[in-house]
Design a protein around this motif. Sequence first.
Motif, PDB file in Angstrom:
ATOM      1  N   PRO A 206      72.728  15.170  21.719  1.00  0.00           N
ATOM      2  CA  PRO A 206      72.325  15.190  23.130  1.00  0.00           C
ATOM      3  C   PRO A 206      72.850  14.001  23.945  1.00  0.00           C
ATOM      4  CG  PRO A 206      70.462  15.706  21.710  1.00  0.00           C
ATOM      5  CD  PRO A 206      71.558  15.234  20.823  1.00  0.00           C
ATOM      6  N   TYR A 207      73.286  12.943  23.271  1.00  0.00           N
ATOM      7  CA  TYR A 207      73.784  11.756  23.963  1.00  0.00           C
ATOM      8  C   TYR A 207      75.313  11.697  23.977  1.00  0.00           C
ATOM      9  CZ  TYR A 207      68.944  10.510  23.053  1.00  0.00           C
ATOM     10  OH  TYR A 207      67.569  10.515  22.980  1.00  0.00           O
ATOM     11  N   GLY A 208      75.956  12.759  23.535  1.00  0.00           N
ATOM     12  CA  GLY A 208      77.413  12.811  23.547  1.00  0.00           C
ATOM     13  C   GLY A 208      78.075  12.371  22.266  1.00  0.00           C
ATOM     14  N   LEU A 209      77.281  12.032  21.264  1.00  0.00           N
ATOM     15  CA  LEU A 209      77.826  11.603  19.978  1.00  0.00           C
ATOM     16  C   LEU A 209      77.620  12.708  18.952  1.00  0.00           C
ATOM     17  CD1 LEU A 209      76.631   7.889  19.863  1.00  0.00           C
ATOM     18  CD2 LEU A 209      79.007   8.644  19.842  1.00  0.00           C
ATOM     19  N   ALA A 210      78.651  13.505  18.747  1.00  0.00           N
ATOM     20  CA  ALA A 210      78.567  14.563  17.747  1.00  0.00           C
ATOM     21  C   ALA A 210      78.488  13.945  16.356  1.00  0.00           C
ATOM     22  CB  ALA A 210      79.784  15.469  17.844  1.00  0.00           C
ATOM     23  N   PRO A 211      77.904  14.630  15.386  1.00  0.00           N
ATOM     24  CA  PRO A 211      77.847  14.077  14.025  1.00  0.00           C
ATOM     25  C   PRO A 211      79.247  13.842  13.473  1.00  0.00           C
ATOM     26  CG  PRO A 211      76.377  15.970  14.251  1.00  0.00           C
ATOM     27  CD  PRO A 211      77.212  15.933  15.479  1.00  0.00           C
ATOM     28  N   PRO A 212      79.470  12.770  12.720  1.00  0.00           N
ATOM     29  CA  PRO A 212      80.773  12.567  12.080  1.00  0.00           C
ATOM     30  C   PRO A 212      81.106  13.740  11.175  1.00  0.00           C
ATOM     31  CG  PRO A 212      79.370  10.630  11.838  1.00  0.00           C
ATOM     32  CD  PRO A 212      78.500  11.721  12.379  1.00  0.00           C
ATOM     33  N   THR A 213      82.372  14.076  11.107  1.00  0.00           N
ATOM     34  CA  THR A 213      82.795  15.206  10.281  1.00  0.00           C
ATOM     35  C   THR A 213      83.444  14.771   8.975  1.00  0.00           C
ATOM     36  OG1 THR A 213      84.905  15.284  11.447  1.00  0.00           O
ATOM     37  CG2 THR A 213      83.121  16.686  12.291  1.00  0.00           C
ATOM     38  N   GLU A 214      83.695  13.475   8.820  1.00  0.00           N
ATOM     39  CA  GLU A 214      84.289  12.996   7.581  1.00  0.00           C
ATOM     40  C   GLU A 214      83.725  11.610   7.250  1.00  0.00           C
ATOM     41  OE1 GLU A 214      88.490  12.925   8.245  1.00  0.00           O
ATOM     42  OE2 GLU A 214      88.313  11.841  10.139  1.00  0.00           O
ATOM     43  N   GLY A 215      83.629  11.342   5.959  1.00  0.00           N
ATOM     44  CA  GLY A 215      83.084  10.065   5.520  1.00  0.00           C
ATOM     45  C   GLY A 215      84.056   8.918   5.708  1.00  0.00           C
ATOM     46  N   THR A 216      83.613   7.729   5.330  1.00  0.00           N
ATOM     47  CA  THR A 216      84.400   6.525   5.611  1.00  0.00           C
ATOM     48  C   THR A 216      85.765   6.533   4.928  1.00  0.00           C
ATOM     49  OG1 THR A 216      83.230   5.406   3.811  1.00  0.00           O
ATOM     50  CG2 THR A 216      82.402   5.061   6.028  1.00  0.00           C
TER      51      THR A 216
ATOM     52  N   VAL B 197      81.315   8.715  -2.134  1.00  0.00           N
ATOM     53  CA  VAL B 197      81.278   7.721  -1.066  1.00  0.00           C
ATOM     54  C   VAL B 197      81.278   8.403   0.303  1.00  0.00           C
ATOM     55  CG1 VAL B 197      82.517   5.816   0.028  1.00  0.00           C
ATOM     56  CG2 VAL B 197      82.406   5.966  -2.472  1.00  0.00           C
ATOM     57  N   ASN B 198      82.134   9.403   0.467  1.00  0.00           N
ATOM     58  CA  ASN B 198      82.194  10.112   1.747  1.00  0.00           C
ATOM     59  C   ASN B 198      80.883  10.819   2.061  1.00  0.00           C
ATOM     60  OD1 ASN B 198      84.896   9.507   2.544  1.00  0.00           O
ATOM     61  ND2 ASN B 198      85.650  10.980   1.048  1.00  0.00           N
ATOM     62  N   ARG B 199      80.353  11.498   1.071  1.00  0.00           N
ATOM     63  CA  ARG B 199      79.094  12.216   1.290  1.00  0.00           C
ATOM     64  C   ARG B 199      77.959  11.234   1.564  1.00  0.00           C
ATOM     65  NH1 ARG B 199      76.739  16.359   3.527  1.00  0.00           N
ATOM     66  NH2 ARG B 199      74.864  17.090   2.442  1.00  0.00           N
ATOM     67  N   GLY B 200      77.931  10.140   0.810  1.00  0.00           N
ATOM     68  CA  GLY B 200      76.872   9.157   0.997  1.00  0.00           C
ATOM     69  C   GLY B 200      76.919   8.494   2.363  1.00  0.00           C
ATOM     70  N   SER B 201      78.125   8.205   2.866  1.00  0.00           N
ATOM     71  CA  SER B 201      78.233   7.562   4.181  1.00  0.00           C
ATOM     72  C   SER B 201      77.765   8.499   5.289  1.00  0.00           C
ATOM     73  CB  SER B 201      79.666   7.102   4.433  1.00  0.00           C
ATOM     74  OG  SER B 201      80.573   8.189   4.461  1.00  0.00           O
ATOM     75  N   LEU B 202      78.048   9.796   5.156  1.00  0.00           N
ATOM     76  CA  LEU B 202      77.572  10.762   6.153  1.00  0.00           C
ATOM     77  C   LEU B 202      76.052  10.872   6.125  1.00  0.00           C
ATOM     78  CD1 LEU B 202      80.259  13.569   5.707  1.00  0.00           C
ATOM     79  CD2 LEU B 202      79.979  12.067   7.683  1.00  0.00           C
ATOM     80  N   LEU B 203      75.487  10.844   4.927  1.00  0.00           N
ATOM     81  CA  LEU B 203      74.030  10.912   4.812  1.00  0.00           C
ATOM     82  C   LEU B 203      73.374   9.662   5.382  1.00  0.00           C
ATOM     83  CD1 LEU B 203      73.648  12.471   1.240  1.00  0.00           C
ATOM     84  CD2 LEU B 203      73.097  13.568   3.424  1.00  0.00           C
ATOM     85  N   MET B 204      73.998   8.483   5.172  1.00  0.00           N
ATOM     86  CA  MET B 204      73.444   7.245   5.716  1.00  0.00           C
ATOM     87  C   MET B 204      73.476   7.261   7.241  1.00  0.00           C
ATOM     88  SD  MET B 204      74.759   4.176   3.208  1.00  0.00           S
ATOM     89  CE  MET B 204      73.916   2.947   4.201  1.00  0.00           C
ATOM     90  N   HIS B 205      74.566   7.763   7.808  1.00  0.00           N
ATOM     91  CA  HIS B 205      74.653   7.866   9.269  1.00  0.00           C
ATOM     92  C   HIS B 205      73.514   8.731   9.797  1.00  0.00           C
ATOM     93  CE1 HIS B 205      76.802   8.183  13.205  1.00  0.00           C
ATOM     94  NE2 HIS B 205      76.168   9.333  13.244  1.00  0.00           N
ATOM     95  N   ARG B 206      73.315   9.881   9.194  1.00  0.00           N
ATOM     96  CA  ARG B 206      72.260  10.789   9.650  1.00  0.00           C
ATOM     97  C   ARG B 206      70.881  10.164   9.442  1.00  0.00           C
ATOM     98  NH1 ARG B 206      71.994  15.793  12.497  1.00  0.00           N
ATOM     99  NH2 ARG B 206      69.929  16.647  12.063  1.00  0.00           N
ATOM    100  N   TRP B 207      70.706   9.470   8.334  1.00  0.00           N
ATOM    101  CA  TRP B 207      69.411   8.853   8.035  1.00  0.00           C
ATOM    102  C   TRP B 207      69.101   7.738   9.028  1.00  0.00           C
ATOM    103  CZ3 TRP B 207      68.693   4.075   4.827  1.00  0.00           C
ATOM    104  CH2 TRP B 207      67.346   3.810   4.597  1.00  0.00           C
TER     105      TRP B 207
END
Length: 389
Positions: free
Chosen positions: A242-252, A225-235
């Motif tokens: 560049p807009y100040g939103l770093a990628p999430p570092t942990e899943g839901t 679930v954690n890995r899938g939520s991170l992949l969905m965010h990126r997708w």
Amino acid sequence: MSQSLERPVIIGAGPGGLAVAWTLKAAGLDPLLLDRGEVPCSTWYSYYPSMRMNSWRRLSHLPGRKLSAEYGPWPMRDDFLAYIKAYVRDLDPDIRFGTEARRIDREDGRWVVRTSGGDLTTANVVVATGLHRTPYVPDWPGLDEFEGEFLHARDYRVPEPYVGKDVLVVGCGPTGIDIAVAVMRAGASRVRMSIRNTPVLFKLSPVTSLLSQAIKHGPLPDWLVNRGSLLMHRWHWGDLTPYGLAPPTEGTLAGTARIGHAYGAIDRGLIPAVREGSIEIVPGVAGFDRKAVMLEGGAGIKPDVVIAATGQRPGIDGLVGHLGVLERPGGRPVVHGGRCAPHAPGLYFQGFRLPPGQLPDMALDAHAIAQAISGTRRFNPLRVLGIAW
């Protein structure tokens, strides 16, 4: 003197409590509901009128009555309140309004609910006050001396008072996103959003709602679930650095376990606004210095208005904290959804699931609680959710 009852007591006449009342009445029982407010679902009246549900309408009805298709796929606050009025009319529950439940004790194998109207003794108690009972504001240094306007998101109603003002919204949950986008569209002179850790952000869709239910009620392992939520965010969004939103570092689920409340949000226009520069992302708030808000990293800004979309907490420590049934002080019950802690037989909790206990969860848990109390047969979860015909 305590009044002894042979029927279950439900604390809270919000959606969760009403759902349990319906399933208990369907099982042949006559529950008594207690509510400190004066109308059912009183908390919903305090929400901003433009609030919409994040769960798909087809999944979001309470037991016994579906939300009308006229409300669209994502009903608004007033749509839901109209639904609740009809629901209460059909249910005809016994509710004692203006009655605050202050403490629950165990005496002689029964539960004693100590209320503002006297003590009630019963074998079964359902605490349905929910996750969002008490607004939460972090203990920021200097907040008491802040000279600008400050309010919690619970006190926000409409965006018009913020036209022409410099607004800082603290927090990137669903409410924070709604407010930031609304004041931006209404004509605030500047809108910034303070985010300490970028949460997982999802697009609003029936698929997202179905996946959420599958995650909470299915056998999927946490790591998936954690890995899938991170992949969905990126997708969904790509790289927003560049807009100040770093990628999430942990899943839901990992984020939810760490902070003890919901981690992740449905985006309703934040990302497009950030990309076009209408909403600026700034670091987390470190404290206040009279006219300034101090950010992590040392920078200071001077907004006219600070709206703290910093969430709400269950606030049931005084009610049950002494019973050893909470995960942590100020937190959720350890056991909920139709089960009791071994040392607390007959004490149930409704509406405390994380990720947030929305209507689909309340419907499922209401049936499980009624089954546990009355001994009725098992139910079909798909039929409860309205997707089995």
